[in-house]
Each structure stands twice: as structure tokens, then as C-alpha cells.
Design an enzyme around this catalytic site. Structure first.
Site, PDB file in Angstrom:
ATOM      1  N   PRO A  89      19.846  14.415  51.710  1.00  0.00           N
ATOM      2  CA  PRO A  89      19.408  13.248  51.658  1.00  0.00           C
ATOM      3  C   PRO A  89      17.820  13.189  50.768  1.00  0.00           C
ATOM      4  CG  PRO A  89      18.974  14.385  53.935  1.00  0.00           C
ATOM      5  CD  PRO A  89      19.785  15.262  52.991  1.00  0.00           C
ATOM      6  N   GLU A 116      18.253  19.747  58.968  1.00  0.00           N
ATOM      7  CA  GLU A 116      16.957  20.193  59.574  1.00  0.00           C
ATOM      8  C   GLU A 116      16.199  20.861  58.459  1.00  0.00           C
ATOM      9  OE1 GLU A 116      19.749  20.561  62.276  1.00  0.00           O
ATOM     10  OE2 GLU A 116      18.683  22.301  62.727  1.00  0.00           O
ATOM     11  N   ARG A 154      40.002  10.169  43.085  1.00  0.00           N
ATOM     12  CA  ARG A 154      40.722   9.048  42.890  1.00  0.00           C
ATOM     13  C   ARG A 154      40.711   8.631  41.385  1.00  0.00           C
ATOM     14  NH1 ARG A 154      38.972   4.237  43.784  1.00  0.00           N
ATOM     15  NH2 ARG A 154      40.577   3.494  44.775  1.00  0.00           N
ATOM     16  N   ASP A 169      38.749  -2.006  41.131  1.00  0.00           N
ATOM     17  CA  ASP A 169      37.944  -1.708  42.288  1.00  0.00           C
ATOM     18  C   ASP A 169      36.547  -2.175  42.126  1.00  0.00           C
ATOM     19  OD1 ASP A 169      39.772  -0.041  43.480  1.00  0.00           O
ATOM     20  OD2 ASP A 169      39.087   1.884  42.933  1.00  0.00           O
TER      21      ASP A 169
END
Ligand code: 6GU
Length: 225
Positions: A89, A116, A154, A169
Site C-alpha cells: 500500500p 502488517e 488482457r 475500454d
């Protein structure tokens, strides 16, 4: 393209990588995906891969040694080492542009850890770039790795047929995709817009462009800035 995934939870990948478009891409030989269990590289007899944080605090920290050894092993399986990506993150935000860039690599190595925390030496000493898929916290990098695999696979030439081409898209031109309809023309009193039934390709293209812009303004004004 070859994609290696390093994880403590190989079983999480079974169904997502063996269904739908990714399965089709593997069956066609357009992509090879190899999962390696980081725990196999634990040196201690308990197969321990995490430990308490120095300085104290909650949660466990992923140890550097099994991750370093696992990555070295995987990198040496082929001539070219490939692009190594650590899922965290705290990484750089993943988006369609990064997906397009990564899709051009011959070899990609994704390293999924548990949240963690990693021993900081994994971040600083492994030589991997750090990627996050968004501003929320997942329990581990596995789901993020699957998101990246899907977005990148893809885009491999030959994976999507002409019918489901990626060029229309959302995000491919910086806008959200226009509304789509299929049969029937009328469903519960909701009707397909006349222009789509008109056969006038110029008018249809114009309508789709307008709707893309309208939808982007409403849902994602940040994309227009
Ligand atoms: Cl890459 N990992 C984790 N654990 N949480 C995330 C993430 C990655 N991206 C967004 N949240």
C-alpha cells in the site's frame, strides 16, 4: 510473457488464474504464470517467515531472508531476470498507463507479502519497484497481484478477440466507457436509444463520445483535469 508470483498463499490464485480470459491466454500459450511459495525458502525448522518487530508494537513483520532467497531462485529460472514488483500500500499507484507499460515486458515477477509489514530491507535491498492498487489496505498483496495480472494479461496481443478489444475500454482514451445495450430493444419499459438502432455510424460515434464525456464529468471529474 512469463509472470512469476511469489506468495505465502499459492492456493488463493487457483481459481482466478484458471478461469475466463486468463485461462484462455494461458491455454493459447500467450502467457505463462508460475507461482512460488515463499515459505519453501524459510531456513528454520518451523518454516517461520515472520517475526516480532524490533522496537515493539503490534503485528508481525515479514522476514527478509525467505523473500530474498525466493526472488533469487525465481530470477535464476530463466536467462532474463525480468521486472520485479513488490506489492505494498506504500507503493506507486497502479493504473491503466502502468498496466500498458508493464504489458510490454517479457518477464514480470510479482512479490506479494502480508500487510502488517515487510522488514524494510525487503523494500530497500531487493531492487524491486513498489506498486499499490489504491488507497485502502488489503490483508496481503495477493489480491493486488491478481489485479495486476488481469489488467496486464488482457493487453497481451492476441488475448482479446476483435469483438472484446481493449481499445474502447474505460481509461484507454482517458474517459469512461460509453453505455452499451444488447437485445431486447425494450426491457421493462426501458428502451435502447434510437441512435443505436439507426445504422448511422457517424451519429453513433458522436453519441458515444458525448456519453463518455457526460459519464466522466459525473462520476470521475478528476480524469478531466
Ligand atoms: Cl499492493 N497491498 C496491500 N496489502 N494493500 C493494498 C495494496 C497492496 N494496494 C492497495 N492496498
Amino acid at each position: 510473457m512469463r509472470i512469476d508470483i511469489l506468495t505465502l498463499f499459492p492456493e488463493m490464485f487457483e481459481s482466478p488464474l484458471n478461469s475466463s480470459i486468463i485461462k484462455r491466454a494461458k491455454d493459447k500459450g500467450l502467457v505463462e504464470i508460475v507461482i512460488t511459495n515463499i515459505r519453501d525458502f524459510a531456513e528454520n525448522s518451523y518454516k517461520k517467515v515472520d517475526d516480532k518487530p524490533y522496537g515493539g508494537g503490534a503485528g508481525m513483520v515479514m522476514m527478509a531472508q525467505p523473500v530474498f532467497d525466493c526472488l533469487e531462485y525465481v530470477e535464476n529460472l530463466t536467462k532474463e531476470k525480468g521486472r520485479a514488483v513488490l506489492l505494498t500500500p506504500q507503493g506507486e499507484k497502479f493504473g491503466q498507463r502502468k498496466a500498458a507499460e508493464i504489458s510490454k515486458e517479457k518477464r514480470l515477477v510479482l512479490i506479494a507479502g502480508r500487510y502488517e509489514g515487510f522488514d524494510e530491507r525487503i523494500r530497500t535491498g531487493l531492487g524491486a519497484e513498489q506498486i499499490s492498487i489504491g488507497d485502502y489496505v488489503l490483508s496481503g498483496g495477493e489480491l493486488a497481484a491478481m489485479v495486476i495480472v488481469d489488467a496486464v494479461v488482457r493487453l497481451q496481443p492476441g488475448v482479446l478477440g476483435d469483438e472484446d478489444s481493449a481499445k474502447d475500454d474505460s481509461f484507454s482514451d482517458g474517459l469512461l466507457e460509453y453505455p452499451q445495450y444488447t437485445r431486447p430493444e425494450s426491457f421493462r419499459n426501458m428502451n435502447v436509444p434510437d441512435v443505436l438502432l439507426s445504422g448511422n455510424h457517424g451519429e453513433i460515434a458522436k453519441w458515444r463520445q458525448e456519453k463518455s464525456l457526460e459519464r466522466t464529468k459525473k462520476n470521475r471529474p478528476d480524469l478531466l483535469d
